[in-house]
Design an enzyme around this catalytic site. Structure first.
Site, PDB file in Angstrom:
ATOM      1  NE  ARG A   1      -0.057 -11.240   3.437  1.00  0.00           N
ATOM      2  CZ  ARG A   1       0.792 -10.121   3.706  1.00  0.00           C
ATOM      3  NH1 ARG A   1       0.228  -9.209   4.130  1.00  0.00           N
ATOM      4  NH2 ARG A   1       0.036  -9.304   1.972  1.00  0.00           N
TER       5      ARG A   1
ATOM      6  CE  LYS B   1      -9.594  -2.062   3.518  1.00  0.00           C
ATOM      7  NZ  LYS B   1      -8.403  -2.028   2.710  1.00  0.00           N
TER       8      LYS B   1
ATOM      9  CB  VAL C   1      -0.750   0.017   0.958  1.00  0.00           C
ATOM     10  CG1 VAL C   1      -1.303   1.452   1.391  1.00  0.00           C
ATOM     11  CG2 VAL C   1      -1.876  -1.145   1.190  1.00  0.00           C
TER      12      VAL C   1
ATOM     13  CB  CYS D   1      -7.689  -7.723   2.501  1.00  0.00           C
ATOM     14  SG  CYS D   1      -5.882  -7.071   2.393  1.00  0.00           S
TER      15      CYS D   1
ATOM     16  N   GLY E   1     -16.134 -20.827  -6.127  1.00  0.00           N
ATOM     17  CA  GLY E   1     -13.774 -21.787  -6.778  1.00  0.00           C
ATOM     18  C   GLY E   1     -13.941 -21.648  -5.484  1.00  0.00           C
TER      19      GLY E   1
ATOM     20  CD  GLU F   1      -5.368  -1.608   0.794  1.00  0.00           C
ATOM     21  OE1 GLU F   1      -5.892  -1.186  -0.019  1.00  0.00           O
ATOM     22  OE2 GLU F   1      -5.619  -2.096   1.590  1.00  0.00           O
TER      23      GLU F   1
ATOM     24  CG  PHE G   1     -15.630  -9.266  -5.794  1.00  0.00           C
ATOM     25  CD1 PHE G   1     -14.807  -8.458  -7.625  1.00  0.00           C
ATOM     26  CD2 PHE G   1     -14.569 -10.148  -5.082  1.00  0.00           C
ATOM     27  CE1 PHE G   1     -13.343  -9.050  -7.159  1.00  0.00           C
ATOM     28  CE2 PHE G   1     -13.480  -9.812  -4.293  1.00  0.00           C
ATOM     29  CZ  PHE G   1     -12.880  -8.575  -6.004  1.00  0.00           C
TER      30      PHE G   1
ATOM     31  NE  ARG H   1      -9.180  -5.052  -7.552  1.00  0.00           N
ATOM     32  CZ  ARG H   1      -9.625  -5.340  -9.305  1.00  0.00           C
ATOM     33  NH1 ARG H   1      -9.949  -5.965  -9.200  1.00  0.00           N
ATOM     34  NH2 ARG H   1      -9.861  -4.102 -10.130  1.00  0.00           N
TER      35      ARG H   1
ATOM     36  N   GLY I   1      -9.187 -15.805  -0.409  1.00  0.00           N
ATOM     37  CA  GLY I   1      -7.816 -15.579   0.968  1.00  0.00           C
ATOM     38  C   GLY I   1      -6.998 -14.314   0.799  1.00  0.00           C
TER      39      GLY I   1
END
Ligand code: UGA
Length: 450
Positions: free
Chosen positions: A345, A220, A21, A277, A270, A163, A266, A166, A274
């Site tokens: 992550r 956020k 970021v 965030c 699947g 923020e 979105f 992506r 992950g």
């Protein structure tokens, strides 16, 4: 005239934390403004000042080189001189604790550093704020209260500016924001941050929404939690669609999204969400509601539960075709939590690989960015990691596609299965769902009836 009113004049920005970021924002703001990045890791400082990006992010390399060459961007350790600044923005990590709550110690450290050195960075009026994702009330406690207690109200104003970048498309997203949220303690602080964006993005910064600090902070969490919930909803619908012969997930979504009240973006089913965030922010909001507000979070917890079940769903598909996976060679394509990043992550691929290995499978995994990935010794001991896609697939009894990298899609089903002993492909990302399936290949995809 106050510095915030000098239109067209470059502003002096300080960013604390040169992660994805801080660095992405830094290189973009440095196209117009003078930016100093404070970073604790000396190797990152060195790399940035040489014009070499320490993170893998599309389009960042060129912007960083330009910024360094122009002299408008510089990185240094926190001990170095801060210089006078109009806007100071904290972009450090806010990781999850064991219990899912948010660890704010890095933000706290950054604020301690700043409030010890106000005279060093403030010559007139400075907006001091947080860009890291923090629970509502944090900017008040860690910034505004300190401003008031230290009698700095004439010189400092507090803001929170989330923020919405992506990973993998951070530069693109930052340059073309859907909206810019500025939570601020007063008009003066808000207008400094507003000017910083307007001068650097021009008419791309046409949707600036100002609000209270707390609304900005909550906005956020709610944005990420809504997107995560949408994905879990899609995955639950995929579970249903899979069991209805003749039903097609994409057609269902297309028909649904044609309703102008529903947005189909979105809504991809699947292997689950992950990354650093969504999992963190969903559990952060759940813990905030539970511990601090005494509010029940049925929907958020369900979204979390659906996501946690995704790896098992992939294994169920596999077991429908390979009854005993013990000793079988299973090839996993893709380790990153999504394409375009080396970030692993909370990657669903890691969870699937672990479950396969716990079931005695001989697991081989490939990722185009394997060499950049920070994979734990634990996983390395259980999984055969390879940079050769052929080695990964050769003589395998099944292949599971976990990350929809373009490389894999371009290869096509025939080439992927060519050297496999048993041509079974489990498509955890629906990457080939609209392709013809060549004969001799068993193809199973999330959301697709057998
Ligand atoms: C996310 C948000 O999209 C950003 O707006 C936000 O700024 C960022 O978190 C953050 O808080 O820093 P990111 O984690 O980089 O960005 O990744 P996404 O592209 O949102 O994907 C997250 C996960 O959801 C991935 O595992 C992806 O495979 C999965 N996903 C995404 C789906 O399973 N289905 C979809 O339809 C979309």
């Amino acid at each position: 005239m106050h510095q915030s009113e000098v239109l067209g004049k470059a502003m002096r920005i300080l960013i604390i934390g040169a992660g994805y970021v801080g660095l992405s924002m830094g290189v973009i703001l440095a196209e117009k403004h003078d930016v100093l990045l404070l970073e604790m890791d000396p190797s990152k400082v060195e790399s940035i000042n040489k014009g070499q990006s320490p993170i893998f992010e599309d389009k960042i390399a060129e912007l960083l080189q330009n910024a360094i060459q122009s002299g408008r961007l510089k990185a240094q350790s926190p001990e170095g001189p801060l210089g006078y600044r109009d806007v100071v923005m904290v972009c450090v990590g806010t990781p999850s604790r064991e219990d899912g709550s948010v660890n704010l110690s890095y933000v706290d450290d950054a604020m301690k550093l700043l409030f010890e050195r106000v005279d060093e960075f403030c010559d007139n009026y400075t907006a001091v704020g947080i860009k890291s994702t923090v629970p509502p009330g944090t900017t008040k406690t860690l910034v505004l209260d300190k401003i008031e207690k230290g009698h700095f109200t004439d010189r400092l104003g507090a803001f929170f500016n989330p923020e919405f970048l992506r990973e993998g498309t951070a530069i693109e997203d930052a340059k073309n924001p859907d909206r810019i949220i500025i939570g601020a303690s007063n008009e003066k602080a808000a207008s400094l941050v507003q000017r910083m964006y307007m001068e650097s993005l021009g008419n791309k910064a046409d949707n600036i929404l100002t609000m209270s600090l707390e609304s900005g902070e909550l906005c956020k969490y709610v944005s990420n939690s809504f997107l995560a919930t949408k994905i879990s909803f899609a995955n639950e619908i995929a579970n249903i669609t899979e069991r209805i012969p003749g039903a097609d997930f994409d057609s269902v979504v297309k028909g649904m999204a044609a309703d102008s009240r529903i947005c189909g973006k979105f809504f991809g089913s699947g292997a689950g969400y992950g990354g650093s965030c969504f999992p963190k922010d969903v559990s952060g909001l759940i813990m905030l509601a539970k511990n601090d507000l005494n509010v029940a979070t049925h929907i958020l917890q369900a979204a979390q539960r659906v996501n946690a079940e995704r790896p098992q769903r992939i294994l169920d598909f596999l077991k429908e075709h390979v009854s005993d996976i013990k000793g079988k060679k299973i090839a996993v394509l893709g380790i990153a939590f999504k394409p375009g990043t080396d970030d692993i992550r909370e990657s669903p691929a890691l969870k699937v690989m672990k479950q396969l290995s716990d079931n005695g499978a001989n697991v081989w995994a490939h990722d185009p960015l394997l060499s950049r990935m920070e994979i734990s010794e634990d996983i390395k001991n259980q999984i055969n990691l390879t940079e050769s896609i052929n080695e990964c697939l050769k003589n395998s009894d099944a292949c599971i596609l976990m990350t929809e990298w373009k490389e894999y899609i371009d290869m096509g089903l025939e080439a992927i299965t060519d050297t496999m002993s048993n041509k079974l492909l489990i498509d955890g990302r629906r990457a080939f769902v609209n392709r013809d399936i060549p004969s001799g290949i068993t193809y199973r995809a999330i959301g697709r009836p057998n």
